[in-house]
Design an enzyme around this catalytic site. Structure first.
Site, PDB file in Angstrom:
ATOM      1  N   ASP A   9       0.884  -1.161   0.000  1.00 22.24           N
ATOM      2  CA  ASP A   9       0.000   0.000   0.000  1.00 22.24           C
ATOM      3  C   ASP A   9       0.926   1.218   0.000  1.00 22.24           C
ATOM      4  O   ASP A   9       1.752   1.364   0.914  1.00 22.24           O
ATOM      5  CB  ASP A   9      -0.857  -0.077   1.276  1.00 22.24           C
ATOM      6  CG  ASP A   9      -1.715   1.153   1.477  1.00 22.24           C
ATOM      7  OD1 ASP A   9      -1.482   2.169   0.806  1.00 22.24           O
ATOM      8  OD2 ASP A   9      -2.616   1.079   2.334  1.00 22.24           O
ATOM      9  N   ILE A  10       0.797   2.070  -0.983  1.00 19.91           N
ATOM     10  CA  ILE A  10       1.792   3.154  -1.133  1.00 19.91           C
ATOM     11  C   ILE A  10       1.781   4.108   0.057  1.00 19.91           C
ATOM     12  O   ILE A  10       2.789   4.754   0.346  1.00 19.91           O
ATOM     13  CB  ILE A  10       1.576   3.904  -2.477  1.00 19.91           C
ATOM     14  CG1 ILE A  10       2.856   4.619  -2.893  1.00 19.91           C
ATOM     15  CG2 ILE A  10       0.398   4.861  -2.409  1.00 19.91           C
ATOM     16  CD1 ILE A  10       2.886   5.043  -4.340  1.00 19.91           C
ATOM     17  N   ASN A  23      -6.637  13.331  -9.903  1.00 16.44           N
ATOM     18  CA  ASN A  23      -7.403  13.850 -11.045  1.00 16.44           C
ATOM     19  C   ASN A  23      -7.075  15.343 -11.207  1.00 16.44           C
ATOM     20  O   ASN A  23      -6.419  15.930 -10.347  1.00 16.44           O
ATOM     21  CB  ASN A  23      -8.909  13.598 -10.881  1.00 16.44           C
ATOM     22  CG  ASN A  23      -9.452  14.256  -9.634  1.00 16.44           C
ATOM     23  OD1 ASN A  23      -9.170  15.435  -9.383  1.00 16.44           O
ATOM     24  ND2 ASN A  23     -10.188  13.498  -8.830  1.00 16.44           N
ATOM     25  N   VAL A  32      -6.191   5.208  -5.304  1.00 16.26           N
ATOM     26  CA  VAL A  32      -4.973   5.535  -4.569  1.00 16.26           C
ATOM     27  C   VAL A  32      -5.028   6.981  -4.049  1.00 16.26           C
ATOM     28  O   VAL A  32      -4.507   7.297  -2.974  1.00 16.26           O
ATOM     29  CB  VAL A  32      -3.725   5.242  -5.444  1.00 16.26           C
ATOM     30  CG1 VAL A  32      -3.571   6.212  -6.578  1.00 16.26           C
ATOM     31  CG2 VAL A  32      -2.475   5.202  -4.596  1.00 16.26           C
ATOM     32  N   ASP A  33      -5.687   7.844  -4.796  1.00 15.89           N
ATOM     33  CA  ASP A  33      -5.842   9.252  -4.411  1.00 15.89           C
ATOM     34  C   ASP A  33      -6.563   9.349  -3.061  1.00 15.89           C
ATOM     35  O   ASP A  33      -6.092  10.028  -2.119  1.00 15.89           O
ATOM     36  CB  ASP A  33      -6.660   9.943  -5.523  1.00 15.89           C
ATOM     37  CG  ASP A  33      -6.591  11.455  -5.458  1.00 15.89           C
ATOM     38  OD1 ASP A  33      -5.841  11.966  -4.610  1.00 15.89           O
ATOM     39  OD2 ASP A  33      -7.289  12.113  -6.247  1.00 15.89           O
ATOM     40  N   SER A 116      -2.905   5.539 -13.817  1.00 10.10           N
ATOM     41  CA  SER A 116      -3.937   5.357 -14.852  1.00 10.10           C
ATOM     42  C   SER A 116      -4.457   3.926 -14.976  1.00 10.10           C
ATOM     43  O   SER A 116      -5.349   3.670 -15.786  1.00 10.10           O
ATOM     44  CB  SER A 116      -3.444   5.803 -16.257  1.00 10.10           C
ATOM     45  OG  SER A 116      -3.445   7.199 -16.347  1.00 10.10           O
ATOM     46  N   TYR A 120      -9.017   4.874 -14.494  1.00  5.86           N
ATOM     47  CA  TYR A 120      -8.749   5.457 -15.824  1.00  5.86           C
ATOM     48  C   TYR A 120      -8.551   4.401 -16.914  1.00  5.86           C
ATOM     49  O   TYR A 120      -8.417   4.734 -18.086  1.00  5.86           O
ATOM     50  CB  TYR A 120      -7.546   6.407 -15.759  1.00  5.86           C
ATOM     51  CG  TYR A 120      -7.867   7.772 -15.161  1.00  5.86           C
ATOM     52  CD1 TYR A 120      -9.124   8.042 -14.620  1.00  5.86           C
ATOM     53  CD2 TYR A 120      -6.927   8.798 -15.133  1.00  5.86           C
ATOM     54  CE1 TYR A 120      -9.431   9.289 -14.063  1.00  5.86           C
ATOM     55  CE2 TYR A 120      -7.216  10.047 -14.597  1.00  5.86           C
ATOM     56  CZ  TYR A 120      -8.472  10.269 -14.049  1.00  5.86           C
ATOM     57  OH  TYR A 120      -8.763  11.507 -13.514  1.00  5.86           O
TER      58      TYR A 120
END
Ligand code: ADP
Length: 351
Positions: A9-10, A23, A32-33, A116, A120
């Site tokens: 998990d980043i 975005n 993730v954002d 992406s 996306y």
């Protein structure tokens, strides 16, 4: 400039900067954002509000707040429309701009998600390819870059490559087991531990070329220069050249510079200096193999280099068989090999 693929998990990655697949409003979203904003806390959104958005292919930087990372680099990936609307160029630009910002802020370690490749819709194998190629091309030499993959997903490789490697692995396992079974039957042993597991069968040199070369084949492995009655002192004073001496000789013979070699091996310069300055250095197996790939050694030469570090390749190891798959095809791109190893949940070359 090593590039390391990890599964995590980043938001938990300890790096100087993590990259957010944002975005264009930069005001938070899903995927993730959302995870990054949740982990960083409301101050991140407050700073993002001051930035006035970000166009596709560009990047902006903020502090990391409650994250372990000092900075968050927000970049906006392209939405996938089939691949003919400039998506690869825009995606490459995300990585390039993010790396530029990281360098401007003196980051030694940067972690990227697969930009992406979620909502996306960018196909994961193609997104990973763009990521790895751009990072390799653009990351400064003294920066370590982590590609952080969140989910277990075979789609990281093209279906054709995944199936081809799977077939190769199955074939190697199957052949080995069939052969052992036939041998036992022939010897009428009836018990599983009666026969040595890896006894070479020289009548079928194609069957397990790597393990045989390393374990049983007198010509290529044992040297055969000394008889069984040779005393220990003689043997010890006639040891073969070790890994690092052999590596340096091979680099010279290939007409490569040291830097060309360690970069192709995806090995950090400091580790290479250590190996270079210590004639008795014993690398890990993934490091030794990374050099074999960088030097484009064939199977026999790979077996020889590994042996000098105390290792062999085994048909019982998925990791070994996957590396063998690429060597047999003369494909020596370490990024491609690591992508495949990662997709099959194996350790990566160069460690
Ligand atoms: P995009 O809109 O750019 O497609 P997403 O957030 O939907 O962005 O997905 C991008 C990639 O990030 C996907 O491969 C997704 O699996 C991955 N991802 C989602 N959450 C995390 C996380 N916490 N850490 C790392 N990667 C993540």
């Amino acid at each position: 400039m090593p590039v390391i693929i990890i599964r995590d998990d980043i938001t938990r990655v300890q790096a100087d900067a993590i990259v957010n697949a944002a975005n264009s409003s930069l005001l938070g979203g899903g995927g993730v954002d959302g995870a990054i904003h949740r982990a960083a806390g409301p101050q991140l959104l407050a700073e993002c509000r001051t930035l006035g958005g970000c166009p596709t292919g560009e990047a902006r930087i903020t502090k990391g707040y409650r994250l372990p990372a000092k900075f968050v680099i927000h970049t906006v990936g392209p939405v996938w429309h089939g691949g003919n609307q400039g998506e690869p160029e825009q995606l490459a630009s995300c990585y390039r701009r993010s790396l530029e910002l990281a360098q401007m802020h003196c980051c030694g370690t940067v972690a990227f998600p697969l930009i992406s490749a979620g909502v996306y819709g960018y196909p994961k194998d193609q997104a990973l390819r763009v990521a790895m190629d751009t990072i390799r091309e653009c990351a400064p030499e003294d920066m370590t870059v982590y590609m952080v993959i969140f989910d277990h997903d075979a789609a990281l490789l093209s279906r054709a490559l995944y199936e081809d490697i799977t077939e190769y692995i199955d074939d190697r396992y199957a052949r080995r087991h069939e052969k052992m079974f036939a041998r036992r039957k022939e010897a009428n042993l009836g018990q599983i531990f009666a026969a040595p597991m890896f006894k070479a069968d020289h009548s079928a040199p194609e069957a397990f070329p790597m393990s045989e070369a390393c374990m049983d084949c007198e010509d290529t492995v044992c040297g055969g220069a000394f008889g069984a009655d040779t005393d220990l002192d003689t043997l010890l004073s006639n040891l073969d050249e070790g890994f690092s001496v052999t590596l340096l000789q091979l680099i010279d013979r290939r007409g490569m510079s040291d830097a060309q070699c360690y970069k192709r091996a995806n090995i950090d310069r400091k580790l290479f200096s250590k190996i270079r300055s210590d004639a008795h250095y014993r690398p890990s197996k993934p490091t030794a193999l990374a050099f074999a790939i960088a030097l484009e050694l064939d199977l026999e030469q790979t077996a020889d280099l590994l042996r000098r570090a105390g290792y062999a390749l085994s048909p019982s190891s998925k990791f070994d068989v996957i590396v063998e798959y690429f060597i047999r095809r003369g494909e020596y791109d370490i990024m491609r090999i690591n992508e495949a190893l990662f997709a099959f949940d194996q350790p990566l070359l160069a460690g």
